[in-house]
Design a protein around this motif. Structure first.
Motif, PDB file in Angstrom:
ATOM      1  N   TYR A 188      13.962   8.284  93.175  1.00  0.00           N
ATOM      2  CA  TYR A 188      15.024   8.545  92.197  1.00  0.00           C
ATOM      3  C   TYR A 188      14.442   8.533  90.781  1.00  0.00           C
ATOM      4  CZ  TYR A 188      19.038   7.544  89.178  1.00  0.00           C
ATOM      5  OH  TYR A 188      19.967   7.564  88.170  1.00  0.00           O
ATOM      6  N   LEU A 189      13.586   7.539  90.490  1.00  0.00           N
ATOM      7  CA  LEU A 189      12.970   7.448  89.166  1.00  0.00           C
ATOM      8  C   LEU A 189      12.002   8.603  88.925  1.00  0.00           C
ATOM      9  CD1 LEU A 189      12.256   3.601  88.893  1.00  0.00           C
ATOM     10  CD2 LEU A 189      14.166   4.896  87.919  1.00  0.00           C
ATOM     11  N   ASN A 190      11.366   9.065  90.001  1.00  0.00           N
ATOM     12  CA  ASN A 190      10.475  10.213  89.880  1.00  0.00           C
ATOM     13  C   ASN A 190      11.253  11.453  89.452  1.00  0.00           C
ATOM     14  OD1 ASN A 190       9.433  12.773  91.747  1.00  0.00           O
ATOM     15  ND2 ASN A 190       7.804  11.749  90.615  1.00  0.00           N
ATOM     16  N   GLY A 191      12.411  11.663  90.069  1.00  0.00           N
ATOM     17  CA  GLY A 191      13.233  12.804  89.708  1.00  0.00           C
ATOM     18  C   GLY A 191      13.826  12.688  88.319  1.00  0.00           C
ATOM     19  N   LEU A 192      14.119  11.446  87.911  1.00  0.00           N
ATOM     20  CA  LEU A 192      14.769  11.219  86.625  1.00  0.00           C
ATOM     21  C   LEU A 192      13.777  11.198  85.464  1.00  0.00           C
ATOM     22  CD1 LEU A 192      17.730  10.763  85.806  1.00  0.00           C
ATOM     23  CD2 LEU A 192      17.274   8.294  85.839  1.00  0.00           C
ATOM     24  N   TYR A 193      12.657  10.478  85.665  1.00  0.00           N
ATOM     25  CA  TYR A 193      11.706  10.279  84.564  1.00  0.00           C
ATOM     26  C   TYR A 193      10.295  10.793  84.862  1.00  0.00           C
ATOM     27  CZ  TYR A 193      15.401   6.966  83.312  1.00  0.00           C
ATOM     28  OH  TYR A 193      16.610   6.385  83.028  1.00  0.00           O
ATOM     29  N   GLY A 194      10.056  11.225  86.089  1.00  0.00           N
ATOM     30  CA  GLY A 194       8.734  11.728  86.437  1.00  0.00           C
ATOM     31  C   GLY A 194       7.698  10.662  86.722  1.00  0.00           C
ATOM     32  N   ILE A 195       8.123   9.439  87.060  1.00  0.00           N
ATOM     33  CA  ILE A 195       7.146   8.392  87.344  1.00  0.00           C
ATOM     34  C   ILE A 195       6.407   8.718  88.639  1.00  0.00           C
ATOM     35  CG2 ILE A 195       8.696   6.694  86.286  1.00  0.00           C
ATOM     36  CD1 ILE A 195       8.772   5.403  89.168  1.00  0.00           C
ATOM     37  N   ASN A 196       5.217   8.171  88.771  1.00  0.00           N
ATOM     38  CA  ASN A 196       4.426   8.345  89.988  1.00  0.00           C
ATOM     39  C   ASN A 196       4.936   7.397  91.060  1.00  0.00           C
ATOM     40  OD1 ASN A 196       1.992  10.138  89.079  1.00  0.00           O
ATOM     41  ND2 ASN A 196       2.237   8.607  87.465  1.00  0.00           N
ATOM     42  N   VAL A 197       5.325   7.934  92.204  1.00  0.00           N
ATOM     43  CA  VAL A 197       5.939   7.090  93.234  1.00  0.00           C
ATOM     44  C   VAL A 197       4.946   6.114  93.840  1.00  0.00           C
ATOM     45  CG1 VAL A 197       7.757   8.735  93.793  1.00  0.00           C
ATOM     46  CG2 VAL A 197       5.580   8.835  95.027  1.00  0.00           C
ATOM     47  N   CYS A 198       3.634   6.394  93.723  1.00  0.00           N
ATOM     48  CA  CYS A 198       2.622   5.448  94.205  1.00  0.00           C
ATOM     49  C   CYS A 198       2.122   4.536  93.086  1.00  0.00           C
ATOM     50  CB  CYS A 198       1.447   6.187  94.829  1.00  0.00           C
ATOM     51  SG  CYS A 198       1.770   6.762  96.515  1.00  0.00           S
ATOM     52  N   GLY A 199       2.681   4.704  91.889  1.00  0.00           N
ATOM     53  CA  GLY A 199       2.291   3.835  90.779  1.00  0.00           C
ATOM     54  C   GLY A 199       0.979   4.206  90.125  1.00  0.00           C
ATOM     55  N   GLU A 200       0.533   5.457  90.309  1.00  0.00           N
ATOM     56  CA  GLU A 200      -0.764   5.864  89.774  1.00  0.00           C
ATOM     57  C   GLU A 200      -0.806   5.879  88.250  1.00  0.00           C
ATOM     58  OE1 GLU A 200      -4.173   7.036  91.012  1.00  0.00           O
ATOM     59  OE2 GLU A 200      -3.262   5.338  92.001  1.00  0.00           O
ATOM     60  N   GLY A 201       0.330   5.924  87.608  1.00  0.00           N
ATOM     61  CA  GLY A 201       0.365   5.891  86.154  1.00  0.00           C
ATOM     62  C   GLY A 201       0.525   4.483  85.599  1.00  0.00           C
ATOM     63  N   GLY A 202       0.335   3.469  86.456  1.00  0.00           N
ATOM     64  CA  GLY A 202       0.481   2.083  86.024  1.00  0.00           C
ATOM     65  C   GLY A 202       1.918   1.609  86.035  1.00  0.00           C
ATOM     66  N   GLU A 203       2.824   2.381  86.677  1.00  0.00           N
ATOM     67  CA  GLU A 203       4.239   2.029  86.696  1.00  0.00           C
ATOM     68  C   GLU A 203       4.488   0.716  87.444  1.00  0.00           C
ATOM     69  OE1 GLU A 203       3.982   6.548  86.583  1.00  0.00           O
ATOM     70  OE2 GLU A 203       2.975   4.905  87.628  1.00  0.00           O
ATOM     71  N   TYR A 204       3.699   0.505  88.506  1.00  0.00           N
ATOM     72  CA  TYR A 204       3.816  -0.757  89.246  1.00  0.00           C
ATOM     73  C   TYR A 204       2.533  -1.007  90.024  1.00  0.00           C
ATOM     74  CZ  TYR A 204       4.612   1.823  93.647  1.00  0.00           C
ATOM     75  OH  TYR A 204       4.476   2.635  94.749  1.00  0.00           O
ATOM     76  N   GLU A 205       2.371  -2.259  90.462  1.00  0.00           N
ATOM     77  CA  GLU A 205       1.253  -2.622  91.332  1.00  0.00           C
ATOM     78  C   GLU A 205       1.805  -3.396  92.511  1.00  0.00           C
ATOM     79  OE1 GLU A 205      -1.660  -4.652  88.963  1.00  0.00           O
ATOM     80  OE2 GLU A 205      -2.218  -2.838  87.859  1.00  0.00           O
ATOM     81  N   SER A 206       1.050  -3.340  93.609  1.00  0.00           N
ATOM     82  CA  SER A 206       1.544  -3.950  94.836  1.00  0.00           C
ATOM     83  C   SER A 206       0.514  -4.917  95.417  1.00  0.00           C
ATOM     84  CB  SER A 206       1.874  -2.869  95.876  1.00  0.00           C
ATOM     85  OG  SER A 206       0.696  -2.150  96.213  1.00  0.00           O
TER      86      SER A 206
END
Length: 755
Positions: A188-206
């Motif tokens: 949903y965030l990818n469609g809305l803001y273009g975030i990387n769903v795997c977190g490659e842009g530093g959006e999140y870490e797992s």
């Protein structure tokens, strides 16, 4: 291969290990970098994830593998994209870590990493691997992130979010959640803001707590706290700090007596701390594994060279003359030729860093490995600051043409503005280029792609099923490379050169051509359906029959693309014979325009940018050129093609090529290269053919004052088995391939004219 896996604790590095096993490799050790201070969660690092490092120590027990850990002393000192060995850089910590792993486990030959989209990280891992003589495995590289996330979840990776730093992700809501729980929200965030769903842009870490690799135990997170780094109202940043966790033995491994007793896990613990100071170099330790050969002079050696120099570019070819007396074997011949080219480049004010493309022709593909080793000693990463040149390697009938065992062409530029794609990691994206040559080089809008084989990227083995199947995979690989430059082989390709091995049965050559045409057509349809390209164009296609190819491949594809952003506005292309085409230019040697001239000619013109011309002179064309000589030599032109007839053919070729240049407001000063292919069955020997064309150009210079006469040949003559625009026949007697390109200054003037 036996593999040491770089693990951060994240889902990507764990799934990369699973892919390594899928493709037949064996994970035998783990390697991890962590902060000096255990109380620190995250470092200001461009390279490494350290959040959750407190838990990674347990991976050794969970997997039953030795874990090598090193505390990071360096920082991000060398921050440009390409990496050079830099004292005190955090990359040197990785070097020391992997150096120690290799020292203790000499059987290790590869390194696994979870890089998906970061060139910065991939290039540094590859740099370290190159220095240690290891192969980089990056099976997640360039893969679709949506599909990757789905695959990870489907294959049982249970990972929790340990850092958030993007709009739509809230530390209080999302830290500690499993990726499977957040999958739909991430899309949903990818469609809305273009975030990387795997977190490659530093959006999140797992942090992975369980997966199929954890054969002996899973990790249970008992307690944690949320540490807020930024309370920004739009994109707050927070990390999860583990406070307590334990291991839960997996019942399928533990015996009934062990259930409820995890003492046996303690015995499996194998964690090694790697020490050493990355701030002080040990020259022997950090020495590159590159081989260096004696660079003695070329005493007594005689060379044949040809050169084309225009504003900003320099093209040349070189081989040993009198090879019977001068040659001491392919390896030494290659050294001599490379030294001569190096000297010629230096005379022009160039070095290997200026080289865009190399054609390496050898007489025996059985000696390819040795030739590649020698090539490596001359053209190194250290000598090429912007990246090593792209390359195509072929076996040609050099000895039959009295050319010796090695023949090299180079294309160089005095402007260090090239953009190089050099992926050394084995991945699922496209075949790796582990040696000192790159997948593609972009310069002044021209994308010169390395020769592509029909290799399956993850296994680096040739696809089975024949020449057509190999060609299909080679085109898939070419498209993957083209996409990295925001273009496509279906719409941006100027010329496809398809090298066909003599091993292809004659009956199957038509399948190669059918596959080429069908693949491009299908690719255009797909791109039209998804709207990714607004215009579809046909490239020129040239088929060349050669004795052998690397890896005993049946086909090799070499595309040249034009990738300027304004291409769709300025494009004016003619790629197929057009009987309505009228070339109006000065007549030379009595030649006058005739409608049949277009039958032997294809061109690809972008006004004010490039002008590509391909001429194929067949028996039928020779007959028309030399109509007045029919009675004296008969109709079998191939067996009767004397020097006198070839003189007419050479002048006819120059006349037609000049016409295309003039018609499109180009001149011979714009020429980047002129390559002349001829079959070794031609009754005119190569040295005589070179003299004939050279004399014709000298005559042309007297008639055309814009053409500058040169002592050395203006062209490269390349001996082949066969050549032509049809894979079914490849029966051209002479094939001329001319590329002309406007330099920036003349380009600006041309644009004014076209307006």
């Amino acid at each position: 291969m036996k593999v040491v896996a770089l693990v951060s604790g994240g889902k990507d590095s764990c799934y990369a290990m699973m892919k390594c096993i899928e493709y037949g490799h064996e994970i035998v050790a783990l390697a991890n970098l962590l902060p000096v201070d255990d109380s620190v969660d995250e470092l200001d690092s461009y390279m490494y994830q350290t959040v959750g490092h407190q838990v990674v120590v347990s991976y050794s027990k969970c997997m039953g593998l030795p874990l090598y850990r090193r505390r990071l002393q360096g920082s991000s000192r060398h921050q440009s994209l390409g990496y050079k060995m830099t004292q005190g850089d955090e990359v040197e910590d990785m070097f020391l870590l992997l150096w120690e792993v290799k020292r203790q486990m000499p059987s290790i030959s590869a390194v696994s990493s979870g890089a998906i989209a970061s060139d910065y990280q991939r290039l540094r891992v590859e740099s370290v691997c190159s220095r240690l003589g290891l192969v980089s495995l990056a099976y997640l590289w360039k893969q679709d992130q949506s599909l990757l996330l789905e695959e990870m979840i489907r294959h049982g990776i249970m990972a929790v979010i340990v850092k958030v730093a993007a709009i739509g992700l809230d530390p209080s809501k999302h830290l500690g959640k499993e990726i499977s729980q957040l999958q739909s929200h991430l899309h949903y965030l990818n469609g809305l803001y273009g975030i990387n769903v795997c977190g490659e842009g530093g959006e999140y870490e797992s942090l992975t707590l369980d997966c199929a690799l954890f054969k002996f135990a899973r990790i249970v997170l008992d307690d944690f706290e949320v540490v807020l780094h930024s309370s920004d109202s739009i994109a707050p940043v927070g990390v999860l700090r583990p406070l307590a966790f334990h291991l839960e033995a997996k019942n399928l491994i533990a015996s009934s007596d062990d259930i409820g007793n995890n003492d046996w896990l303690e015995e499996m613990n194998s964690v090694h701390e790697v020490l050493g100071d990355c701030l002080h170099f040990d020259p022997e330790l950090h020495h590159s594994f590159d081989l260096v050969f004696d660079m003695k002079g070329n005493k007594g050696q005689k060379f044949h060279t040809s050169k084309i120099k225009m504003d900003g570019t320099f093209s040349m070819c070189c081989w040993l003359q009198d090879f019977c007396s001068n040659s001491t074997g392919l390896d030494n011949d290659l050294k001599c030729v490379l030294r001569r080219i190096e000297s010629e480049l230096k005379e022009q004010g160039f070095g290997w860093e200026n080289v865009l493309y190399v054609h390496l022709y050898i007489s025996n593909m059985d000696e390819f490995a040795k030739a590649n080793e020698t090539y490596t000693s001359f053209i190194t990463q250290e000598k090429c600051s912007l990246g090593v040149p792209s390359r195509s390697t072929l076996e040609l009938p050099l000895l039959e043409a009295s050319l010796g065992r090695v023949y090299i062409e180079v294309l160089a530029s005095n402007k260090l503005t090239k953009r190089v794609l050099h992926v050394q990691s084995i991945s699922c994206w496209a075949p790796s280029c582990i040696g000192p040559y790159s997948q593609a080089t972009l310069h002044s809008g021209m994308l010169y792609m390395a020769g592509q084989l029909g290799l399956d990227p993850p296994t680096m083995t040739l696809c089975k099923g024949g020449a057509a199947i190999e060609l299909q995979q080679a085109l898939v690989n070419s498209e993957a490379v083209a996409k990295c430059f925001n273009c496509s082989i279906s719409t941006n390709t100027v010329i496809f050169v398809v090298y066909c091995s003599m091993s292809i049965p004659s009956s199957e050559r038509s399948q190669v051509q059918d596959q080429q045409e069908m693949f491009i057509k299908q690719l255009k349809v797909l791109q039209a359906d998804d709207g990714s390209f607004s215009r579809s164009l046909d490239p020129v296609i040239l088929y060349i029959l050669v004795p052998d190819l690397p890896k005993r491949a049946l086909v090799e594809v070499k595309p040249i693309l034009y990738s300027m952003e304004d291409m769709h506005i300025q494009m004016e292309i003619t790629t197929h014979p057009s009987h309505s085409c009228t070339i109006i230019h000065q007549s030379y040697w009595g030649f006058q325009h005739d409608s049949w001239h277009s039958d032997c000619m294809q061109k690809y013109v972008i006004p004010g940018k490039i002008c590509y011309t391909l001429l194929c002179i067949t028996d039928e064309v020779v007959a028309k050129i030399c109509q007045s000589c029919v009675d004296s030599v008969g109709q079998n032109w191939n067996s009767s093609l004397t020097g006198a007839l070839m003189d007419k053919v050479s002048k006819f070729c120059i006349y037609l090529m000049d016409g295309v240049l003039v018609e499109n407001s180009f001149t011979w000063k714009d020429a980047v290269y002129l390559r002349i292919y001829y079959p070794t069955t031609l009754p005119v020997p190569m040295h005589k053919l070179s003299v004939i064309f050279n004399d014709a150009f000298h005559e042309f210079a007297k008639m055309n004052l814009d053409f500058e006469s040169r002592d050395e040949p203006f062209f490269n003559i390349v001996p082949v088995i066969g050549c032509g625009t049809s894979a079914k026949s490849m029966d051209a007697l002479i094939t001329c391939e001319l590329l002309a390109q406007k330099c920036e200054e003349t380009d600006a003037r041309a644009q004014e004219i076209w307006k």
